[in-house]
Motif scaffolding. Sequence first.
Motif, PDB file in Angstrom:
ATOM      1  N   ALA A 193       0.827  -1.210   0.000  1.00 40.46           N
ATOM      2  CA  ALA A 193       0.000   0.000   0.000  1.00 40.46           C
ATOM      3  C   ALA A 193       0.864   1.263   0.000  1.00 40.46           C
ATOM      4  O   ALA A 193       0.506   2.269  -0.620  1.00 40.46           O
ATOM      5  CB  ALA A 193      -0.928   0.000   1.215  1.00 40.46           C
ATOM      6  N   ARG A 194       1.995   1.212   0.682  1.00 45.21           N
ATOM      7  CA  ARG A 194       2.864   2.390   0.817  1.00 45.21           C
ATOM      8  C   ARG A 194       3.768   2.608  -0.398  1.00 45.21           C
ATOM      9  O   ARG A 194       4.095   3.754  -0.721  1.00 45.21           O
ATOM     10  CB  ARG A 194       3.718   2.209   2.074  1.00 45.21           C
ATOM     11  CG  ARG A 194       4.489   3.406   2.489  1.00 45.21           C
ATOM     12  CD  ARG A 194       3.593   4.359   3.253  1.00 45.21           C
ATOM     13  NE  ARG A 194       4.428   5.346   3.887  1.00 45.21           N
ATOM     14  CZ  ARG A 194       4.160   6.636   3.889  1.00 45.21           C
ATOM     15  NH1 ARG A 194       3.081   7.074   3.331  1.00 45.21           N
ATOM     16  NH2 ARG A 194       4.967   7.480   4.468  1.00 45.21           N
ATOM     17  N   LEU A 195       4.171   1.535  -1.079  1.00 43.84           N
ATOM     18  CA  LEU A 195       5.160   1.661  -2.146  1.00 43.84           C
ATOM     19  C   LEU A 195       4.613   1.511  -3.568  1.00 43.84           C
ATOM     20  O   LEU A 195       5.135   2.148  -4.486  1.00 43.84           O
ATOM     21  CB  LEU A 195       6.277   0.623  -1.961  1.00 43.84           C
ATOM     22  CG  LEU A 195       7.133   0.732  -0.709  1.00 43.84           C
ATOM     23  CD1 LEU A 195       8.196  -0.360  -0.710  1.00 43.84           C
ATOM     24  CD2 LEU A 195       7.769   2.108  -0.585  1.00 43.84           C
ATOM     25  N   HIS A 196       3.626   0.649  -3.772  1.00 38.67           N
ATOM     26  CA  HIS A 196       3.181   0.340  -5.135  1.00 38.67           C
ATOM     27  C   HIS A 196       2.611   1.586  -5.814  1.00 38.67           C
ATOM     28  O   HIS A 196       1.704   2.228  -5.299  1.00 38.67           O
ATOM     29  CB  HIS A 196       2.143  -0.782  -5.123  1.00 38.67           C
ATOM     30  CG  HIS A 196       1.872  -1.347  -6.475  1.00 38.67           C
ATOM     31  ND1 HIS A 196       2.748  -2.187  -7.115  1.00 38.67           N
ATOM     32  CD2 HIS A 196       0.834  -1.177  -7.325  1.00 38.67           C
ATOM     33  CE1 HIS A 196       2.257  -2.522  -8.288  1.00 38.67           C
ATOM     34  NE2 HIS A 196       1.095  -1.916  -8.436  1.00 38.67           N
ATOM     35  N   GLY A 197       3.182   1.954  -6.963  1.00 38.97           N
ATOM     36  CA  GLY A 197       2.740   3.131  -7.698  1.00 38.97           C
ATOM     37  C   GLY A 197       3.395   4.433  -7.263  1.00 38.97           C
ATOM     38  O   GLY A 197       3.169   5.488  -7.859  1.00 38.97           O
ATOM     39  N   TRP A 198       4.241   4.367  -6.249  1.00 38.83           N
ATOM     40  CA  TRP A 198       4.936   5.551  -5.733  1.00 38.83           C
ATOM     41  C   TRP A 198       6.023   5.970  -6.716  1.00 38.83           C
ATOM     42  O   TRP A 198       6.671   5.133  -7.337  1.00 38.83           O
ATOM     43  CB  TRP A 198       5.506   5.187  -4.376  1.00 38.83           C
ATOM     44  CG  TRP A 198       6.351   6.211  -3.688  1.00 38.83           C
ATOM     45  CD1 TRP A 198       6.053   7.513  -3.474  1.00 38.83           C
ATOM     46  CD2 TRP A 198       7.620   5.982  -3.083  1.00 38.83           C
ATOM     47  NE1 TRP A 198       7.064   8.121  -2.765  1.00 38.83           N
ATOM     48  CE2 TRP A 198       8.032   7.190  -2.521  1.00 38.83           C
ATOM     49  CE3 TRP A 198       8.444   4.862  -2.972  1.00 38.83           C
ATOM     50  CZ2 TRP A 198       9.248   7.328  -1.851  1.00 38.83           C
ATOM     51  CZ3 TRP A 198       9.636   4.989  -2.302  1.00 38.83           C
ATOM     52  CH2 TRP A 198      10.037   6.214  -1.745  1.00 38.83           C
ATOM     53  N   GLU A 199       6.251   7.262  -6.860  1.00 38.23           N
ATOM     54  CA  GLU A 199       7.306   7.794  -7.725  1.00 38.23           C
ATOM     55  C   GLU A 199       8.173   8.753  -6.914  1.00 38.23           C
ATOM     56  O   GLU A 199       7.943   9.966  -6.915  1.00 38.23           O
ATOM     57  CB  GLU A 199       6.704   8.494  -8.938  1.00 38.23           C
ATOM     58  CG  GLU A 199       5.968   7.557  -9.864  1.00 38.23           C
ATOM     59  CD  GLU A 199       5.405   8.248 -11.093  1.00 38.23           C
ATOM     60  OE1 GLU A 199       5.679   9.449 -11.321  1.00 38.23           O
ATOM     61  OE2 GLU A 199       4.666   7.580 -11.834  1.00 38.23           O
ATOM     62  N   PRO A 200       9.185   8.223  -6.221  1.00 36.62           N
ATOM     63  CA  PRO A 200      10.026   9.102  -5.407  1.00 36.62           C
ATOM     64  C   PRO A 200      10.919   9.984  -6.282  1.00 36.62           C
ATOM     65  O   PRO A 200      11.301   9.592  -7.379  1.00 36.62           O
ATOM     66  CB  PRO A 200      10.883   8.114  -4.614  1.00 36.62           C
ATOM     67  CG  PRO A 200      10.984   6.924  -5.504  1.00 36.62           C
ATOM     68  CD  PRO A 200       9.651   6.838  -6.200  1.00 36.62           C
ATOM     69  N   GLU A 201      11.215  11.177  -5.795  1.00 33.28           N
ATOM     70  CA  GLU A 201      12.209  12.011  -6.472  1.00 33.28           C
ATOM     71  C   GLU A 201      13.546  11.742  -5.793  1.00 33.28           C
ATOM     72  O   GLU A 201      13.732  12.036  -4.609  1.00 33.28           O
ATOM     73  CB  GLU A 201      11.858  13.486  -6.395  1.00 33.28           C
ATOM     74  CG  GLU A 201      12.837  14.323  -7.197  1.00 33.28           C
ATOM     75  CD  GLU A 201      12.401  15.761  -7.376  1.00 33.28           C
ATOM     76  OE1 GLU A 201      13.224  16.548  -7.866  1.00 33.28           O
ATOM     77  OE2 GLU A 201      11.258  16.095  -7.025  1.00 33.28           O
ATOM     78  N   LEU A 202      14.469  11.166  -6.544  1.00 30.40           N
ATOM     79  CA  LEU A 202      15.782  10.791  -6.008  1.00 30.40           C
ATOM     80  C   LEU A 202      16.739  11.975  -6.068  1.00 30.40           C
ATOM     81  O   LEU A 202      16.533  12.905  -6.858  1.00 30.40           O
ATOM     82  CB  LEU A 202      16.342   9.607  -6.801  1.00 30.40           C
ATOM     83  CG  LEU A 202      15.450   8.363  -6.857  1.00 30.40           C
ATOM     84  CD1 LEU A 202      16.097   7.287  -7.711  1.00 30.40           C
ATOM     85  CD2 LEU A 202      15.149   7.845  -5.457  1.00 30.40           C
ATOM     86  N   PRO A 203      17.806  11.969  -5.264  1.00 29.11           N
ATOM     87  CA  PRO A 203      18.783  13.065  -5.308  1.00 29.11           C
ATOM     88  C   PRO A 203      19.369  13.305  -6.704  1.00 29.11           C
ATOM     89  O   PRO A 203      19.718  14.423  -7.042  1.00 29.11           O
ATOM     90  CB  PRO A 203      19.869  12.611  -4.323  1.00 29.11           C
ATOM     91  CG  PRO A 203      19.133  11.738  -3.360  1.00 29.11           C
ATOM     92  CD  PRO A 203      18.088  11.033  -4.187  1.00 29.11           C
ATOM     93  N   SER A 204      19.437  12.258  -7.517  1.00 27.80           N
ATOM     94  CA  SER A 204      19.968  12.394  -8.875  1.00 27.80           C
ATOM     95  C   SER A 204      18.997  13.118  -9.802  1.00 27.80           C
ATOM     96  O   SER A 204      19.349  13.477 -10.917  1.00 27.80           O
ATOM     97  CB  SER A 204      20.259  11.011  -9.454  1.00 27.80           C
ATOM     98  OG  SER A 204      19.055  10.270  -9.545  1.00 27.80           O
ATOM     99  N   GLY A 205      17.744  13.300  -9.347  1.00 33.27           N
ATOM    100  CA  GLY A 205      16.714  13.896 -10.185  1.00 33.27           C
ATOM    101  C   GLY A 205      15.828  12.857 -10.843  1.00 33.27           C
ATOM    102  O   GLY A 205      14.777  13.193 -11.394  1.00 33.27           O
TER     103      GLY A 205
END
Length: 163
Positions: free
Chosen positions: A109-121
């Motif tokens: 529920a917490r991760l599926h479909g999530w799109e994190p913005e990473l330090p690399s962009g």
Amino acid sequence: MGEVQTAIYDRLRTDPALVDPLPAGLGFLVADRWLVKGPGPGSSPDAFDAVGRMRRAVVVLDAGEELHPDPRPNRSWELWDAYPVLYLFAEAHRNGRDAIEAAYRAIKARLHGWEPELPSGDRPAVEVPPRRAAVRDDPTYPGNIRSEVRVRASGARRVLAAS
């Protein structure tokens, strides 16, 4: 530690449903490295109870990154996949088995479909597969059971031209 591993670790360790003590949450410790018994460098004393059995834990480990085959003629972008592995540990009885099942659902529920913005962009899309390893006795930590989930993060990044 890889960027995707760090992002997943940070997201899970702040999830009250997963980490808050029972009965409000599931009481899981979230770690970004393998848990080690005993005193000494690298040990994780808060991860083990008084008799040496591991407490409920989710260990998030990096499994590297690989290029995704790109069938497009435009080579200014490369596609990549990363496959972090989440190890879920709990006590070896029915409550532990139920806790692992509930933790898997909370993680999905917490991760599926999530799109994190990473330090690399990069902004990869995270997918939690509907399958995971069977819950079984853990030979390394007697008195515990475990299961593993391999998460997939897929992203694209601009390829820098050689100068």
